[in-house]
Design an enzyme around this catalytic site. Structure first.
Site, mmCIF file in Angstrom:
data_model
loop_
_atom_site.group_PDB
_atom_site.id
_atom_site.type_symbol
_atom_site.label_atom_id
_atom_site.label_comp_id
_atom_site.label_asym_id
_atom_site.label_seq_id
_atom_site.Cartn_x
_atom_site.Cartn_y
_atom_site.Cartn_z
ATOM 1 N N ASP A 146 0.871 -1.171 0.000
ATOM 2 C CA ASP A 146 0.000 0.000 0.000
ATOM 3 C C ASP A 146 0.914 1.228 0.000
ATOM 4 O OD1 ASP A 146 -1.674 2.143 0.632
ATOM 5 O OD2 ASP A 146 -3.024 0.900 1.827
ATOM 6 N N TYR A 168 -5.570 11.097 -3.196
ATOM 7 C CA TYR A 168 -5.872 12.403 -2.574
ATOM 8 C C TYR A 168 -4.855 12.854 -1.540
ATOM 9 C CZ TYR A 168 -8.159 9.209 0.762
ATOM 10 O OH TYR A 168 -8.436 8.195 1.635
ATOM 11 N N LYS A 169 -3.811 12.070 -1.312
ATOM 12 C CA LYS A 169 -2.782 12.480 -0.341
ATOM 13 C C LYS A 169 -1.678 13.238 -1.084
ATOM 14 C CE LYS A 169 -4.215 8.919 2.834
ATOM 15 N NZ LYS A 169 -4.189 7.478 3.070
ATOM 16 N N ARG A 221 0.577 14.549 14.224
ATOM 17 C CA ARG A 221 1.216 14.168 12.965
ATOM 18 C C ARG A 221 1.383 15.389 12.061
ATOM 19 N NH1 ARG A 221 -1.612 9.968 8.757
ATOM 20 N NH2 ARG A 221 -3.108 11.686 8.630
HETATM 21 C C1 LIG Z 1 -5.394 6.876 3.465
HETATM 22 C C2 LIG Z 1 -5.206 5.402 3.438
HETATM 23 C C3 LIG Z 1 -6.179 4.582 2.882
HETATM 24 C C4 LIG Z 1 -7.459 5.188 2.392
HETATM 25 O O1 LIG Z 1 -8.330 4.318 1.841
HETATM 26 P P1 LIG Z 1 -9.663 4.883 1.158
HETATM 27 O O2 LIG Z 1 -10.247 3.701 0.543
HETATM 28 O O3 LIG Z 1 -9.269 5.962 0.214
HETATM 29 O O4 LIG Z 1 -10.498 5.477 2.245
HETATM 30 C C5 LIG Z 1 -5.919 3.221 2.801
HETATM 31 N N1 LIG Z 1 -4.768 2.704 3.284
HETATM 32 C C6 LIG Z 1 -3.816 3.484 3.840
HETATM 33 C C7 LIG Z 1 -2.555 2.885 4.351
HETATM 34 C C8 LIG Z 1 -4.023 4.857 3.945
HETATM 35 O O5 LIG Z 1 -3.106 5.627 4.523
#
Ligand SMILES: *Cc1c(COP(=O)(O)O)cnc(C)c1O
Length: 420
Positions: free
Chosen positions: A201, A226-227, A379
């Site tokens: 991930d 979106y990050k 954070r």
């Molecule tokens: C932000 C994040 C997600 C987000 O998942 P969504 O399906 O977009 O809500 C998933 N895994 C990790 C490790 C994250 O940091």
């Protein structure tokens, strides 16, 4: 001892400084939360207006062909690919990170299961982002509880947890809470030696540091739009599969967009070519267009040295923040939980503090936006595209002031919001 003037000089000498102009950042705010929601690129409102008025409003359904809407998931995927060490045609933008994780887990488990059906453990970390663990639980329930999570409490325990029962090693490359960075090459090799596959991930690493999926031997990966990719709230996420697996995986959300010929409208499913079979239903063209603008803000760094140059700046920013907070907030009860060693951290710095929530709220009131992660983490994300050395200095000063004055004890900072 470094001074604020030195920070001003570092900003003036920073070759990446012009990249900040790509963003519409509100005045008086130091935004240290781009690791949770990237800021608005200046190009996005205009691009969306053109897509809405011109492509949708004027050209209507013709735009699936004339504006290339149908190719957007693959096109945006090809733009993201070089940021994560993937080749052209290997990565596609689609759905959310959680949904994509379901797809890659199922695909990877199928490949492992064909070789050795006895492999039933998915090794991961107890402090992985919860959705990742929840998706494994939901998927396992669907197949009669066949798979179990084997959770470790520290990265050092991972090699010993891998063995003949391991199906997959599923890790988030940069921990969302602590910012600790895994060694993708070493852990992928360890998983392969044990006969398992890897699922990575990249939510906190894509766009934050150079990722080398192919070179490091990863098998499957997903990431967030979106990050650090600045695609906007709820932006489409992405999926990647190693070329060696591409023709032998199937994913269970076998919707028509992943069919080899969706417009034949035949009753039987036939998986599309390569990574295209990861598509499920119709993509959100508005969201995909915003994601494209976000990815372009990172590609704009290419002439300045790209992700390698961004990484060097990111480490300089996080190192300065650690140094300034430790100098200014000594004895105030903050504990650094991010690795001090540069090579082991992502692009964020986290501190544990007993009353992290009200401190975070008091900082926001002073215009320094970081975030709180339960139970006790403050954070701060340092996106090198737009954060300046003076921002780092000022944020550390604000944190020191909040702790020194005790203003975080004010009642208005105690109330917990729905989203943290
Ligand atoms: C932000 C994040 C997600 C987000 O998942 P969504 O399906 O977009 O809500 C998933 N895994 C990790 C490790 C994250 O940091």
């Amino acid at each position: 001892m470094i001074s604020r003037d030195d920070c001003l000089k570092r900003d003036a000498a920073d070759p990446l400084a012009p990249l900040r102009e790509q963003f519409s950042l509100p005045a008086g705010v130091i935004y240290l939360d781009g690791n949770s929601l990237g800021p608005l690129p200046r190009a996005t409102p205009e691009r969306l207006a053109a897509v809405i008025r011109g492509e949708w409003g004027a050209d209507l359904i013709k735009s699936w062909n004339s504006a290339g809407w149908i190719d957007l998931p693959a096109d945006v995927g090809d733009q993201i690919a070089p940021l994560v060490g993937a080749g052209a045609g290997e990565l596609i933008a689609a759905d959310s990170t959680s949904v994509n994780l379901f797809k890659v887990l199922a695909a990877a488990l199928r490949i492992v299961g064909e070789a050795d059906p006895a492999r039933c453990e998915i090794v991961s970390e107890r402090d992985n982002f919860p959705t990742d663990l929840y998706i494994v639980q939901g998927l396992s329930e669907l197949v009669g509880g066949r798979y179990t999570l084997r959770l470790v409490d520290s990265a050092d325990e991972i090699p010993a947890a891998l063995g003949p029962k391991t199906a997959l090693l599923m890790l988030t490359q940069v921990n969302y809470r602590t910012g600790a960075l895994h060694d993708m090459a070493a852990l992928s090799a360890a998983a392969h030696t044990a006969g398992a596959l890897t699922v990575w991930d990249l939510a906190h690493s894509a766009g934050a540091l150079p990722v080398a999926l192919n070179e490091d031997g990863a098998d499957f990966a997903i990431g967030c739009g979106y990050k650090y990719l600045n695609g906007g709230p709820g932006a489409p996420a992405f999926v990647w599969v190693a070329p060696r697996h591409v023709d032998r995986f199937r994913q269970p959300l076998s919707g028509w967009m992943g069919h080899a010929r969706p417009f034949d409208f035949v009753p039987g499913y036939e998986a599309g070519e390569g990574v295209a079979r990861y598509l499920c239903g119709t993509p959100s063209i508005l969201a995909m267009s915003a994601l494209e603008c976000g990815v372009e803000t990172l590609l704009a760094a290419e002439p300045y040295g790209g992700m390698v140059a961004l990484r060097a700046k990111s480490l300089a920013l996080t190192e300065l923040f650690i140094e300034r907070v430790e100098a200014r907030c000594a004895g105030k009860g903050l504990t650094l939980v991010t690795p001090r060693e540069a090579a082991r951290r992502g692009s964020q710095v986290s501190f544990a503090f007993d009353s992290a929530w009200p401190v975070c709220q008091a900082l926001i009131a002073r215009g320094v936006i970081g975030d709180f992660r339960a139970p006790d983490i403050l954070r701060f994300g340092f996106a090198p595209l737009y954060i300046r050395f003076t921002d780092v200095w000022d944020a550390a000063e604000a944190l020191a002031a909040v702790l020194e004055t005790g203003e975080w004890l004010e009642a208005r900072f105690a109330e917990r919001s729905a989203v943290t």
